[in-house]
Design a protein around this motif. Sequence first.
Motif, PDB file in Angstrom:
ATOM      1  N   VAL A 306      18.375 -12.609  -6.910  1.00 47.96           N
ATOM      2  CA  VAL A 306      16.795 -12.424  -7.528  1.00 47.96           C
ATOM      3  C   VAL A 306      17.252 -12.289  -9.269  1.00 47.96           C
ATOM      4  CG1 VAL A 306      15.337 -10.020  -8.437  1.00 47.96           C
ATOM      5  CG2 VAL A 306      16.330 -10.869  -5.504  1.00 47.96           C
ATOM      6  N   LEU A 307      18.259 -11.744  -9.761  1.00 49.51           N
ATOM      7  CA  LEU A 307      18.583 -11.586 -10.362  1.00 49.51           C
ATOM      8  C   LEU A 307      18.737 -12.887 -11.804  1.00 49.51           C
ATOM      9  CD1 LEU A 307      21.760  -8.929 -10.514  1.00 49.51           C
ATOM     10  CD2 LEU A 307      19.456  -8.723 -11.870  1.00 49.51           C
ATOM     11  N   TYR A 308      19.646 -13.538 -11.269  1.00 49.59           N
ATOM     12  CA  TYR A 308      19.780 -15.092 -11.437  1.00 49.59           C
ATOM     13  C   TYR A 308      18.062 -15.295 -12.031  1.00 49.59           C
ATOM     14  CZ  TYR A 308      24.015 -16.304  -9.844  1.00 49.59           C
ATOM     15  OH  TYR A 308      25.406 -15.800  -9.511  1.00 49.59           O
ATOM     16  N   ALA A 309      17.200 -15.567 -10.565  1.00 51.33           N
ATOM     17  CA  ALA A 309      15.513 -15.700 -10.788  1.00 51.33           C
ATOM     18  C   ALA A 309      14.811 -14.802 -13.129  1.00 51.33           C
ATOM     19  CB  ALA A 309      14.378 -15.098 -10.022  1.00 51.33           C
ATOM     20  N   ILE A 310      15.533 -13.269 -12.714  1.00 49.81           N
ATOM     21  CA  ILE A 310      14.886 -12.380 -13.278  1.00 49.81           C
ATOM     22  C   ILE A 310      15.684 -12.901 -14.960  1.00 49.81           C
ATOM     23  CG2 ILE A 310      15.658 -10.373 -14.508  1.00 49.81           C
ATOM     24  CD1 ILE A 310      15.340  -8.938 -11.948  1.00 49.81           C
ATOM     25  N   GLY A 311      17.130 -13.322 -15.226  1.00 44.38           N
ATOM     26  CA  GLY A 311      17.371 -14.406 -16.446  1.00 44.38           C
ATOM     27  C   GLY A 311      16.532 -15.041 -16.527  1.00 44.38           C
ATOM     28  N   ASN A 312      15.801 -16.523 -15.441  1.00 45.38           N
ATOM     29  CA  ASN A 312      15.330 -17.827 -15.621  1.00 45.38           C
ATOM     30  C   ASN A 312      13.449 -16.935 -15.881  1.00 45.38           C
ATOM     31  OD1 ASN A 312      17.216 -19.332 -15.478  1.00 45.38           O
ATOM     32  ND2 ASN A 312      17.352 -19.161 -13.305  1.00 45.38           N
ATOM     33  N   SER A 313      13.264 -15.660 -15.767  1.00 48.08           N
ATOM     34  CA  SER A 313      12.395 -15.308 -16.712  1.00 48.08           C
ATOM     35  C   SER A 313      12.004 -15.396 -17.882  1.00 48.08           C
ATOM     36  CB  SER A 313      12.005 -14.165 -16.064  1.00 48.08           C
ATOM     37  OG  SER A 313      12.223 -12.825 -16.330  1.00 48.08           O
ATOM     38  N   HIS A 314      12.553 -14.678 -18.996  1.00 54.40           N
ATOM     39  CA  HIS A 314      13.311 -14.339 -19.678  1.00 54.40           C
ATOM     40  C   HIS A 314      12.105 -13.207 -20.551  1.00 54.40           C
ATOM     41  CE1 HIS A 314      15.986 -17.492 -20.532  1.00 54.40           C
ATOM     42  NE2 HIS A 314      14.446 -18.705 -19.827  1.00 54.40           N
ATOM     43  N   ASP A 315      11.855 -12.512 -19.008  1.00 55.09           N
ATOM     44  CA  ASP A 315      10.919 -11.616 -19.753  1.00 55.09           C
ATOM     45  C   ASP A 315      11.907 -10.303 -19.746  1.00 55.09           C
ATOM     46  OD1 ASP A 315       9.024  -9.582 -19.413  1.00 55.09           O
ATOM     47  OD2 ASP A 315       8.145  -9.810 -17.173  1.00 55.09           O
ATOM     48  N   PRO A 316      12.095  -8.913 -20.594  1.00 54.25           N
ATOM     49  CA  PRO A 316      12.794  -8.008 -21.500  1.00 54.25           C
ATOM     50  C   PRO A 316      12.153  -6.942 -20.510  1.00 54.25           C
ATOM     51  CG  PRO A 316      11.392  -8.553 -23.769  1.00 54.25           C
ATOM     52  CD  PRO A 316      11.364  -9.593 -21.825  1.00 54.25           C
ATOM     53  N   VAL A 332      29.502  -9.900  -7.709  1.00 50.09           N
ATOM     54  CA  VAL A 332      28.389 -10.772  -7.569  1.00 50.09           C
ATOM     55  C   VAL A 332      26.999 -10.671  -8.200  1.00 50.09           C
ATOM     56  CG1 VAL A 332      29.523 -12.302  -5.288  1.00 50.09           C
ATOM     57  CG2 VAL A 332      27.380 -10.084  -5.007  1.00 50.09           C
ATOM     58  N   VAL A 333      27.061  -9.189  -7.985  1.00 48.64           N
ATOM     59  CA  VAL A 333      25.668  -8.527  -8.454  1.00 48.64           C
ATOM     60  C   VAL A 333      26.279  -7.837  -9.520  1.00 48.64           C
ATOM     61  CG1 VAL A 333      23.931  -6.494  -8.349  1.00 48.64           C
ATOM     62  CG2 VAL A 333      24.630  -7.528  -6.362  1.00 48.64           C
ATOM     63  N   ARG A 334      27.441  -7.552  -9.954  1.00 49.53           N
ATOM     64  CA  ARG A 334      27.380  -7.261 -11.580  1.00 49.53           C
ATOM     65  C   ARG A 334      27.406  -8.543 -12.187  1.00 49.53           C
ATOM     66  NH1 ARG A 334      31.870  -4.237  -9.185  1.00 49.53           N
ATOM     67  NH2 ARG A 334      33.331  -5.533 -10.285  1.00 49.53           N
ATOM     68  N   ASP A 335      28.020  -9.195 -11.654  1.00 51.46           N
ATOM     69  CA  ASP A 335      28.050 -10.993 -12.234  1.00 51.46           C
ATOM     70  C   ASP A 335      26.497 -11.695 -12.514  1.00 51.46           C
ATOM     71  OD1 ASP A 335      29.625 -13.179 -13.698  1.00 51.46           O
ATOM     72  OD2 ASP A 335      28.034 -13.936 -11.659  1.00 51.46           O
ATOM     73  N   ALA A 336      25.945 -11.168 -11.860  1.00 54.38           N
ATOM     74  CA  ALA A 336      24.703 -11.918 -11.847  1.00 54.38           C
ATOM     75  C   ALA A 336      24.160 -11.163 -13.142  1.00 54.38           C
ATOM     76  CB  ALA A 336      23.917 -12.111 -10.706  1.00 54.38           C
ATOM     77  N   ALA A 337      24.376  -9.974 -12.972  1.00 53.02           N
ATOM     78  CA  ALA A 337      23.409  -8.916 -13.897  1.00 53.02           C
ATOM     79  C   ALA A 337      24.219  -9.247 -15.810  1.00 53.02           C
ATOM     80  CB  ALA A 337      23.304  -8.311 -13.606  1.00 53.02           C
ATOM     81  N   LEU A 338      24.643  -9.512 -16.233  1.00 48.92           N
ATOM     82  CA  LEU A 338      25.589  -9.014 -16.763  1.00 48.92           C
ATOM     83  C   LEU A 338      25.035 -11.014 -17.616  1.00 48.92           C
ATOM     84  CD1 LEU A 338      29.182  -8.042 -16.547  1.00 48.92           C
ATOM     85  CD2 LEU A 338      27.131  -7.274 -17.699  1.00 48.92           C
ATOM     86  N   TRP A 339      24.409 -12.052 -16.337  1.00 52.08           N
ATOM     87  CA  TRP A 339      24.711 -13.339 -17.070  1.00 52.08           C
ATOM     88  C   TRP A 339      22.873 -12.851 -17.088  1.00 52.08           C
ATOM     89  CZ3 TRP A 339      21.134 -15.743 -15.170  1.00 52.08           C
ATOM     90  CH2 TRP A 339      20.119 -17.700 -15.869  1.00 52.08           C
ATOM     91  N   ALA A 340      21.904 -12.166 -16.220  1.00 50.33           N
ATOM     92  CA  ALA A 340      20.765 -11.890 -16.824  1.00 50.33           C
ATOM     93  C   ALA A 340      20.431 -11.220 -17.715  1.00 50.33           C
ATOM     94  CB  ALA A 340      19.857 -11.418 -15.413  1.00 50.33           C
ATOM     95  N   LEU A 341      20.879 -10.150 -18.751  1.00 53.03           N
ATOM     96  CA  LEU A 341      21.078  -9.314 -19.638  1.00 53.03           C
ATOM     97  C   LEU A 341      20.463 -10.874 -21.057  1.00 53.03           C
ATOM     98  CD1 LEU A 341      21.394  -6.276 -20.252  1.00 53.03           C
ATOM     99  CD2 LEU A 341      23.997  -6.274 -20.873  1.00 53.03           C
ATOM    100  N   ALA A 342      22.185 -11.194 -20.699  1.00 52.86           N
ATOM    101  CA  ALA A 342      22.749 -12.196 -21.454  1.00 52.86           C
ATOM    102  C   ALA A 342      21.576 -13.290 -21.909  1.00 52.86           C
ATOM    103  CB  ALA A 342      23.776 -13.025 -21.515  1.00 52.86           C
ATOM    104  N   GLU A 343      20.711 -13.695 -21.340  1.00 58.66           N
ATOM    105  CA  GLU A 343      20.243 -14.570 -21.167  1.00 58.66           C
ATOM    106  C   GLU A 343      17.869 -13.513 -21.121  1.00 58.66           C
ATOM    107  OE1 GLU A 343      19.169 -18.081 -20.046  1.00 58.66           O
ATOM    108  OE2 GLU A 343      21.425 -17.150 -20.199  1.00 58.66           O
TER     109      GLU A 343
END
Length: 353
Positions: A306-316, A332-343
């Motif tokens: 879900v976090l990857y999808a959120i990162g790909n949404s580019h919706d702040p 794995v959640v922390r890693d995905a959250a940090l990636w989404a945060l950057a995106e």
Amino acid sequence: MPAPGDIRAALELKAKELGFDQIGFTGAETSEAFVAALRTFVAEGRHASMDWMADRLFHRENPKNLWPEAKTAIMLGVNYGPKDDPRPLLAARDVGNISVYARGKDYHDIIKKRLKALGRYMAETWGCQLKVFVDTAPVAEKPLAAQAGLGWQGKHTNLVSREYGSWLFLGAILTDMELPVDAAHRDQCGSCQACLDACPTNAFPAPYQIDARRCISYLTIEHKGPVPEEFRKALGNRIYGCDDCLAACPWNKFAEVSREAAFHARVELGAPALADLVRLDDAAFRTVFSGSPIKRIGRDRFVRNVLYAIGNSHDPSYLPAVRELCNDTSIVVRDAALWALAELGGANGDTYS
């Protein structure tokens, strides 16, 4: 004992009565070509982290290696055709895309119950020995289904049916009865490669070959760690599985909507809001996905997706929820959250332990 042909005819009627859409019969053995392809698949590491494929390779190669007494494989199919093409949902930025097969109730439970009912009928009527399987043991369902005439393995490696396109759940019964067999279905892909062209991650090294290490279905379901960064953008809003190669098949124009209500999409899973899914804790996850095949991957892997999808949404607007998960107990959640945060452009000035 009735003639084998009469037993087969009775089984065809009973299978339809129990809700199976297709039934076919083949010998309890696979082809040399299949065995060679399977060995190459594993030898080249294309099974990724699915160690069970390598560990039980011998049993998967041939049904007789699993059960020497087997003489006939009875292959059964149940149509799970969706009401709508799943691909338009890929353009939505606020919802997650769940593979069609997982939007309803768990097919394992439904089909296993039907297989057991057919098995009881066989044992009580003819006193035969048998074993039933639905994606839970090292049985090569797709090659056996093709041998039994249910369809053919397309260039995407999945079974294609003239009547149901790419939307078939498969089950198998091995029996010690020797019954008349069907002719193998001929390949009808022709020069088409729509399924290969549709893959977002180029998971097909060649027609009729797949590399699970690049497959979104594998990455979002079977893969336990962080998804390699090279594939994260390609995931789009796919949060459980991928239907792109299946949905692209032209034979789907003949497909029918499943008559099994249990396989129709649950309202909450047809287009679930990412804002709701990202806040699921373990207890809520188990409640929401009770009776669903999604439950087996667990909350952490699912929220990762879900976090990857959120990162790909580019919706702040998702930033507060993403920031909260940057300190989740799951790596794995922390890693995905940090990636989404950057995106989402929210990483500047933020630091997390």
